[in-house]
Write a protein that holds these residues in place. Structure first.
Motif, PDB file in Angstrom:
ATOM      1  N   SER A 338      74.948  -7.186  33.093  1.00 17.78           N
ATOM      2  CA  SER A 338      74.320  -6.405  34.165  1.00 17.78           C
ATOM      3  C   SER A 338      75.237  -5.269  34.603  1.00 17.78           C
ATOM      4  N   ILE A 370      73.598 -15.113  41.474  1.00 22.38           N
ATOM      5  CA  ILE A 370      73.966 -15.337  40.065  1.00 22.38           C
ATOM      6  C   ILE A 370      75.437 -14.975  39.951  1.00 22.38           C
ATOM      7  N   GLY A 389      69.961  -9.990  39.417  1.00 19.91           N
ATOM      8  CA  GLY A 389      69.007 -10.521  38.430  1.00 19.91           C
ATOM      9  C   GLY A 389      67.887  -9.526  38.173  1.00 19.91           C
ATOM     10  N   ASP A 390      67.209  -9.663  37.038  1.00 19.00           N
ATOM     11  CA  ASP A 390      66.151  -8.717  36.667  1.00 19.00           C
ATOM     12  C   ASP A 390      64.990  -8.729  37.652  1.00 19.00           C
ATOM     13  N   ASP A 392      65.127  -9.361  40.823  1.00 23.56           N
ATOM     14  CA  ASP A 392      65.569  -9.074  42.189  1.00 23.56           C
ATOM     15  C   ASP A 392      65.444  -7.566  42.428  1.00 23.56           C
ATOM     16  N   TRP A 397      68.831  -7.967  46.822  1.00 23.15           N
ATOM     17  CA  TRP A 397      70.105  -8.477  46.278  1.00 23.15           C
ATOM     18  C   TRP A 397      71.267  -8.056  47.169  1.00 23.15           C
TER      19      TRP A 397
END
Ligand SMILES: O=C(O)CC[C@@H](O)C(=O)O
Ligand SMILES: [Zn+2]
Length: 470
Positions: A338, A370, A389-390, A392, A397
């Protein structure tokens, strides 16, 4: 901030100082100088010009111009920082030291090296090794970072347990102070009680008090015998719990590092290699040095016993290159997962570190984060990476990251810690620095900055904003 823009007149004057080829204003060419290793574009800022210095005299002339015309100068090494310390938040020029990249001397009698700031850390390590000597500084980005940046940020790295951080490797620095004066601070001495240790003030000041143009660094005889042990634990809390016991054994390990299982899996994927115990293990990596094979074996037996008694499922002699490749790939492996990551770099006294890990795990659950965790465990320094995260949104986040930060830092300061163990404050963490630092301590820092840099032209807005002084 009331700074002058970089006008064509200033560009001409800069060119007269460093030569036309060393002044860059093309946007594409300047783009790499708008950020460090912080990948979140929210933290990137374009400079108005990038200037390459080749001598201390040029650095001095540039700083004098900055005072005359009142523009910011942001010194930059390799740009491997993680706190935006080399990012021009208020515009002005980025002054790159990358062309000052010579190892001037490796002295095998006096055991020291004299280097320019743009020398790559691994190049100094290699040059020392060729003479059977050892440069102890070893940040994980050693293959790319520069000595100047290591000194400016007091880089920590992997061997601080035994050898200390960069500040413990420095005899003296030549700096250009904010007013443009070239001065050597410190001396090649084992001791001195001769006034303030100004070289120590420069180290870790993140380029706010002076620009390093030369450094004299300590070397030691190359350790003849060394060994890496890998202790694998099913329970990460038990892994962290063993650290104080390893330190108390009196063996003085060179390194004590920790990686949790999900991080090991992340690195495994990134390197496309199988790592030992990666199915459900958590790592404690311990490196020790010895005077001979027997000495090393004795130490290994003791370390093995401590780890086994405290919950390790296996303790192995590790392949040095392989295990350190894995540990040093941490940041890149996370980046491959990420680009939006919050990197916490918290530090507590080593005897509080197991509690800190518990708190990190509790908060990660509470805020549904995460995480990937690697740690210079022997220093009490935990790198907690929080990935977006994808599914979120950035805002959702970021809100949870900030709530986590508040609780985490409250815990850290209550346990005698600090919010950064080695990555520094830069401009990325200055709001939190202000919130969590004793106001009296912050005021002293600001007083020093104002006394040395009355026009606030050298790396302004890093660590704190001077105009926010109460
Ligand atoms: O990316 C990080 O959080 C840590 C980077 C570096 O300091 C390390 O120890 O691997
Ligand atoms: Zn680190």
């Amino acid at each position: 901030m009331p700074y002058e823009k970089i006008t064509p007149e200033i560009i001409e004057k800069l060119k007269a100082v460093v030569g036309p080829k060393n002044v860059v204003t093309d946007a594409d060419a300047m783009q790499p100088y708008s950020h460090d290793e912080v990948t979140d574009p929210a933290y990137h800022r374009m400079p108005e010009a990038v200037v390459f210095a080749e001598t201390a005299e040029e650095v001095s002339a540039v700083l004098k111009l900055a005072n005359d015309f009142h523009f910011p100068v942001v010194p930059r090494g390799a740009g491997t920082g993680l706190a935006c310390g080399a990012v021009p938040e208020y515009g002005g020029i980025v002054l790159s030291l990358e062309k000052m990249n010579k190892i001037l001397e490796i002295n095998t009698e006096g055991l020291y090296a004299v280097v320019e700031p743009g020398v790559r850390t691994s190049d100094l390590q290699d040059a020392a090794e060729q003479q059977d000597l050892f440069y102890a500084g070893d940040p994980c980005s050693g293959d790319s970072c520069f000595i100047g940046g290591n000194i400016a940020t007091n880089a920590g790295g992997n061997r601080a347990v035994k050898y200390g951080t960069t500040r413990h490797q420095v005899y003296s620095v030549e700096v250009v102070n904010p007013k443009g004066r070239i001065v050597t601070l410190g001396a090649r001495l084992q001791k001195q009680s001769t006034g303030y240790s100004l070289e120590q003030l420069i180290i870790g000041s993140e380029g706010t008090l002076g620009i390093i143009t030369k450094a004299t660094l300590k070397l030691v005889p190359k350790p003849k015998y060394a060994l890496d042990l890998l202790a694998i634990f099913d329970d990460r809390r038990k892994a962290m719990g063993v650290v104080t016991k390893l330190i108390k054994a009196g063996i003085t390990p060179t390194c004590v590092e920790f990686m949790d299982n999900i991080t090991i899996k992340s690195v495994e994927k990134y390197l496309n290699e199988t790592l030992q115990g990666s199915d459900n293990g958590n790592y404690i990596i311990v490196e020790v040095e010895g005077t001979n094979e027997d000495d090393l074996d004795d130490k290994a037996v003791i370390l093995d016993e401590i780890c086994t008694e405290n919950g390790a499922s296996s303790v192995l002699v590790a392949d040095h290159n392989k295990i350190w490749q894995a540990r040093k790939a941490f940041a890149e492996a996370v980046r491959a997962e990420s680009l939006i990551v919050c990197k916490e770099d918290v530090v507590v006294p080593v005897d509080q570190e197991a509690l800190l890990l518990d708190e990190i795990l509790r908060l990660s659950q509470k805020y549904n984060l995460i995480t990937r965790i690697a740690s210079h465990a022997g220093d009490g320094n935990i790198h907690l990476n929080i990935l977006k995260g994808d599914d979120d949104t950035y805002e959702a986040w970021d809100e949870r990251v900030k709530a986590n930060q508040q609780e985490l830092y409250a815990f850290i300061y209550a346990h005698g810690g600090r919010l950064s163990g080695e990555h520094g404050i830069g401009y990325k963490r200055k709001a939190l620095m202000k919130e969590f630092t004793d106001p009296g301590e912050l005021e002293m820092m600001m007083d020093i900055k104002q006394a040395l840099d009355p026009n606030n032209i050298l790396n302004p807005g890093k660590i704190f904003d001077i105009d926010e002084k109460a």
